[in-house]
Enzyme design. Structure first.
Site, short mmCIF file in Angstrom:
data_model
loop_
_atom_site.label_atom_id
_atom_site.label_comp_id
_atom_site.label_asym_id
_atom_site.label_seq_id
_atom_site.Cartn_x
_atom_site.Cartn_y
_atom_site.Cartn_z
CG PHE A 158 -1.76 -1.22 1.39
CD1 PHE A 158 -2.31 -1.89 0.31
CD2 PHE A 158 -1.97 -1.73 2.67
CE1 PHE A 158 -3.05 -3.06 0.50
CE2 PHE A 158 -2.70 -2.90 2.87
CZ PHE A 158 -3.25 -3.56 1.78
CB THR A 160 1.13 6.80 -1.69
OG1 THR A 160 -0.07 6.33 -1.07
CG2 THR A 160 0.78 7.91 -2.67
CD GLU A 244 1.27 9.56 7.24
OE1 GLU A 244 0.74 8.73 6.47
OE2 GLU A 244 2.24 9.28 7.98
CD GLN A 338 -29.79 8.36 -2.14
OE1 GLN A 338 -28.83 7.61 -2.23
NE2 GLN A 338 -31.03 7.97 -2.37
CG LEU A 339 -28.56 15.50 -2.22
CD1 LEU A 339 -27.67 16.50 -1.51
CD2 LEU A 339 -30.01 15.98 -2.21
#
Length: 381
Positions: A158, A160, A244, A338-339
């Site tokens: 993981f 970046t 961080e 949702q909107l």
């Protein structure tokens, strides 16, 4: 909303960054998502604009600015375009930078910081491991002495900027069976024999973020690639994690804020039953709640930013900002989807991409459950 934390010089930088993002980054952003990588030209251009080494002394090519609010401005403007852009630059400029500034010798600074500032040397940090996750004290990657050198073995996940990074800060165990007391930090450079960084991970969001597994098979490191003291890595990481987590909180609020702006535009123009959907009481009340929740969160994050600039932000405050802002970000963007109705589920819409991109915020930089554990300990529990 007015934000007292920033001064005119910060807003001047904001205008520069926003113009750069709009004119140069945004047009290429769809390509970055398709190709699963942020073009190196973006990094070099950021270097030309002085955005990568803001805190680096001028002697090494940086801006010499000891004010994290400038970093926050860059972070916010990148996250308005895409959370992955913000996280990639955040790892380089907000997370790795303190290690290279505060734990290095002058020789190491001369070697690494000029390229760091120009964007020619892209950086990553490798803490998380496949079998350890948030339990950093359980890491198994090891480094053993061999003459004047160190030999590194293990794996990280993981990470970046993982496949493209030219320089990776790696946490490794240097004293067996000692948990957090036996961890040291090393700098591993692209091309070193035994260093593999070619496995990019497929994610449900943020496809433009270069996230990878890294493998170390007998990587020989000269003594000059040790960062700080032997077995001093745990303390070094704990001292720098609050920055961080603050940086993550800043990203979360900016990312959600842009989703709300786009949703307001949508509900003003999208009609149903002969009226804009934003005029319906339920939608109006929901948006009132979203805006209020986001602004209240922004005030707290700004307060943490001000404390950090003063050198007074502690680990508990940073944990609160990280976990709360991530929860708010995810609630807010979910409501924005949702909107938008069916359009909110279409990948061509920014809000759909933002929804997928935001989910990891509750996991990375220490899961929200770990943040609550830290907060609980501060209460004597």
């Amino acid at each position: 909303m007015d934000r007292d934390v920033f001064e005119p010089e910060h807003e001047e930088l904001r205008r520069t960054v926003r113009r750069w993002v709009q004119d140069e980054v945004a047009p290429e952003h769809p390509r970055f998502r398709t190709e699963h990588v942020i073009d190196r030209q973006v990094w070099r251009r950021a270097g030309e604009l002085g955005l990568l080494g803001l805190a680096v002394p001028e002697a090494y090519g940086g801006g010499g600015i000891d004010d994290f609010r400038f970093n926050a401005v860059v972070n916010e403007e990148l996250c308005r375009q895409g959370l992955a852009l913000g996280s990639a630059f955040q790892i380089h400029s907000d997370v790795v930078a303190p290690y290279l500034l505060e734990l290095t010798t002058d020789e190491q600074r001369q070697r690494w910081l000029p390229g760091f500032c120009t964007g020619e040397t892209l950086c990553a940090i490798a803490m998380t491991e496949p079998g350890a996750g948030s339990d950093l004290a359980a890491l198994r990657t090891s480094a053993r002495r061999d003459g004047d050198d160190w030999v590194l073995d293990g794996a990280k996940t993981f990470i970046t900027n993982g496949t493209t990074a030219d320089l990776v800060v790696v946490a490794a165990r240097t004293t067996p069976d000692s948990r957090n007391r036996g961890i040291s930090l090393f700098v591993v450079e692209k091309g070193m024999a035994g260093f593999q960084q070619d496995r990019q991970l497929e994610k449900i969001g943020q496809p433009e973020a270069d996230t990878a597994e890294l493998f170390f098979d007998g990587v020989r490191l000269p003594a000059g690639n040790l960062l700080g003291d032997v077995d001093g890595g745990w303390a070094a990481m704990m001292q720098r994690l609050p920055q961080e987590r603050l940086s993550t909180a800043i990203s979360n609020v900016a990312h959600a804020g842009r989703a709300v702006e786009q949703t307001l535009e949508h509900v003003r123009t999208r009609e149903a039953f002969g009226s804009p959907i934003g005029s319906f009481q339920h939608n109006k009340f929901l948006l009132a709640e979203l805006v209020t929740e986001l602004e209240v969160t922004q005030v707290y994050v700004d307060r943490c930013l001000a404390l950090h600039v003063e050198g007074r932000l502690d680990a508990t405050g940073a944990a609160k900002a990280k976990y709360w802002s991530a929860d708010v970000q995810n609630r807010v963007i979910d409501a924005c989807v949702q909107l938008h109705g069916g359009y909110g589920y279409m990948a061509e819409y920014d809000v759909a991409r933002a929804w997928a991109d935001a989910r990891v915020s509750r996991i990375w930089a220490g899961s929200n459950e770990i943040m609550k554990e830290l907060i609980g300990r501060s209460l004597g529990l």
